[in-house]
Design a protein around this motif. Structure first.
Motif, PDB file in Angstrom:
ATOM      1  N   PRO A  33      60.543  60.233 -11.431  1.00 55.14           N
ATOM      2  CA  PRO A  33      61.224  59.202 -12.221  1.00 55.14           C
ATOM      3  C   PRO A  33      62.717  59.521 -12.348  1.00 55.14           C
ATOM      4  CG  PRO A  33      59.222  59.932 -13.318  1.00 55.14           C
ATOM      5  CD  PRO A  33      59.449  60.860 -12.163  1.00 55.14           C
ATOM      6  N   ALA A  34      63.523  58.471 -12.276  1.00 56.29           N
ATOM      7  CA  ALA A  34      64.974  58.631 -12.368  1.00 56.29           C
ATOM      8  C   ALA A  34      65.378  59.089 -13.767  1.00 56.29           C
ATOM      9  CB  ALA A  34      65.663  57.319 -12.037  1.00 56.29           C
ATOM     10  N   ARG A  35      66.401  59.917 -13.831  1.00 54.84           N
ATOM     11  CA  ARG A  35      66.980  60.337 -15.106  1.00 54.84           C
ATOM     12  C   ARG A  35      68.014  59.301 -15.534  1.00 54.84           C
ATOM     13  NH1 ARG A  35      65.428  65.290 -16.384  1.00 54.84           N
ATOM     14  NH2 ARG A  35      64.996  66.864 -14.825  1.00 54.84           N
ATOM     15  N   CYS A  36      68.261  59.234 -16.841  1.00 54.38           N
ATOM     16  CA  CYS A  36      69.281  58.311 -17.347  1.00 54.38           C
ATOM     17  C   CYS A  36      70.659  58.779 -16.877  1.00 54.38           C
ATOM     18  CB  CYS A  36      69.219  58.228 -18.869  1.00 54.38           C
ATOM     19  SG  CYS A  36      69.516  59.804 -19.695  1.00 54.38           S
ATOM     20  N   ASP A  37      71.590  57.861 -16.801  1.00 52.86           N
ATOM     21  CA  ASP A  37      72.939  58.183 -16.319  1.00 52.86           C
ATOM     22  C   ASP A  37      73.619  59.246 -17.178  1.00 52.86           C
ATOM     23  OD1 ASP A  37      72.830  56.504 -14.118  1.00 52.86           O
ATOM     24  OD2 ASP A  37      73.655  54.796 -15.214  1.00 52.86           O
ATOM     25  N   GLU A  38      73.308  59.287 -18.480  1.00 52.91           N
ATOM     26  CA  GLU A  38      73.925  60.265 -19.379  1.00 52.91           C
ATOM     27  C   GLU A  38      73.633  61.704 -18.937  1.00 52.91           C
ATOM     28  OE1 GLU A  38      72.071  57.637 -20.597  1.00 52.91           O
ATOM     29  OE2 GLU A  38      73.826  56.463 -21.180  1.00 52.91           O
ATOM     30  N   TYR A  39      72.518  61.907 -18.255  1.00 52.52           N
ATOM     31  CA  TYR A  39      72.153  63.240 -17.788  1.00 52.52           C
ATOM     32  C   TYR A  39      73.197  63.780 -16.805  1.00 52.52           C
ATOM     33  CZ  TYR A  39      69.154  67.106 -16.384  1.00 52.52           C
ATOM     34  OH  TYR A  39      68.648  68.360 -16.149  1.00 52.52           O
ATOM     35  N   TYR A  40      73.935  62.876 -16.178  1.00 52.64           N
ATOM     36  CA  TYR A  40      74.907  63.258 -15.158  1.00 52.64           C
ATOM     37  C   TYR A  40      76.337  63.320 -15.702  1.00 52.64           C
ATOM     38  CZ  TYR A  40      70.877  62.689 -12.230  1.00 52.64           C
ATOM     39  OH  TYR A  40      69.622  62.822 -11.702  1.00 52.64           O
ATOM     40  N   SER A  41      76.463  63.445 -17.011  1.00 47.95           N
ATOM     41  CA  SER A  41      77.748  63.658 -17.670  1.00 47.95           C
ATOM     42  C   SER A  41      77.735  65.075 -18.226  1.00 47.95           C
ATOM     43  CB  SER A  41      77.911  62.647 -18.814  1.00 47.95           C
ATOM     44  OG  SER A  41      78.704  63.164 -19.853  1.00 47.95           O
ATOM     45  N   LEU A  42      78.772  65.859 -17.946  1.00 49.50           N
ATOM     46  CA  LEU A  42      78.810  67.242 -18.401  1.00 49.50           C
ATOM     47  C   LEU A  42      78.676  67.337 -19.915  1.00 49.50           C
ATOM     48  CD1 LEU A  42      79.046  70.237 -17.767  1.00 49.50           C
ATOM     49  CD2 LEU A  42      81.534  69.987 -17.857  1.00 49.50           C
ATOM     50  N   ASN A  43      79.385  66.503 -20.630  1.00 47.87           N
ATOM     51  CA  ASN A  43      79.325  66.523 -22.087  1.00 47.87           C
ATOM     52  C   ASN A  43      77.903  66.241 -22.584  1.00 47.87           C
ATOM     53  OD1 ASN A  43      80.548  66.710 -24.712  1.00 47.87           O
ATOM     54  ND2 ASN A  43      80.381  64.482 -24.846  1.00 47.87           N
ATOM     55  N   ASP A  44      77.261  65.217 -22.020  1.00 48.08           N
ATOM     56  CA  ASP A  44      75.901  64.873 -22.439  1.00 48.08           C
ATOM     57  C   ASP A  44      74.903  65.946 -22.014  1.00 48.08           C
ATOM     58  OD1 ASP A  44      76.681  62.538 -23.706  1.00 48.08           O
ATOM     59  OD2 ASP A  44      76.363  61.300 -21.926  1.00 48.08           O
ATOM     60  N   LEU A  45      75.088  66.513 -20.823  1.00 48.39           N
ATOM     61  CA  LEU A  45      74.188  67.568 -20.371  1.00 48.39           C
ATOM     62  C   LEU A  45      74.303  68.801 -21.263  1.00 48.39           C
ATOM     63  CD1 LEU A  45      72.040  68.563 -18.412  1.00 48.39           C
ATOM     64  CD2 LEU A  45      73.875  69.269 -16.863  1.00 48.39           C
ATOM     65  N   GLU A  46      75.513  69.123 -21.694  1.00 47.57           N
ATOM     66  CA  GLU A  46      75.679  70.254 -22.623  1.00 47.57           C
ATOM     67  C   GLU A  46      74.913  70.008 -23.920  1.00 47.57           C
ATOM     68  OE1 GLU A  46      79.956  70.512 -22.819  1.00 47.57           O
ATOM     69  OE2 GLU A  46      80.009  72.081 -21.261  1.00 47.57           O
ATOM     70  N   LYS A  47      74.947  68.781 -24.420  1.00 46.23           N
ATOM     71  CA  LYS A  47      74.184  68.439 -25.629  1.00 46.23           C
ATOM     72  C   LYS A  47      72.686  68.559 -25.381  1.00 46.23           C
ATOM     73  CE  LYS A  47      77.720  65.391 -27.501  1.00 46.23           C
ATOM     74  NZ  LYS A  47      78.150  64.004 -27.666  1.00 46.23           N
TER      75      LYS A  47
END
Length: 173
Positions: A33-47
């Motif tokens: 299953p595809a991950r949400c686009d936020e997963y591919y943002s460094l800031n969001d991934l850090e969270k």
């Protein structure tokens, strides 16, 4: 067997993990299953990784990075849906980057994480699911002593299509 190591993930791995996930996004989304686009943002991934760190401290989730003998990140393996009390069980999942697929890394990583699950975390049962078409994943499980226990119909949506799932289990002992 290939020489690999596994290490528990932390927020400090965010940049490296993001690069790995971006490089393999198309490959992973074809079979998972595809991950949400936020997963591919460094800031969001850090969270996200901060939350993972908290869950790891609480014994609710363990995410490991898989490295080859050169120290390169080649994949991930997770213990999730951990249930304590009368169950003492978890599910296992893993993904290997496209250019490292078929090299034996998943088989060895699952073996190492099973050792952690049974000996360090004192779990009794590990469950796994895979799509019927993911033969490589099924081979990884069987090589690690998992037993096929059944099939679920239309259990997961991948690429806008409901897919069946094959269920496997491994008990400690």
């Amino acid at each position: 067997m290939k020489k690999i190591t596994i290490e528990i993930v932390s927020k400090a791995h965010a940049q490296e993990l993001l690069k790995f996930e971006e490089e393999n996004r198309e490959f992973f989304e074809f079979i998972l299953p595809a991950r949400c686009d936020e997963y591919y943002s460094l800031n969001d991934l850090e969270k996200i990784l901060e939350e993972v760190e908290r869950e790891q401290e609480q014994g609710l989730y363990y995410l490991y990075l898989i490295r080859n003998k050169s120290g390169e990140l080649v994949g991930r393996v997770n213990l999730f849906s951990i249930e304590r009390g009368i169950f003492q069980k978890a599910e296992i999942g893993y993904r290997i980057g496209e250019k490292h697929n078929g090299c034996g890394y998943a088989t060895e990583a699952v073996k190492l994480v099973l050792d952690e699950a049974f000996n360090k975390y004192k779990l009794h049962r590990i469950e796994a699911g895979t799509s019927p078409s993911n033969i490589g994943s099924q081979i990884v499980l069987i090589k690690n002593g998992f037993q096929f226990i059944g099939r679920t119909r239309q259990v997961i949506k991948i690429n806008e299509k409901w897919e069946d799932g094959l269920l496997f289990e491994k008990l400690n002992g």
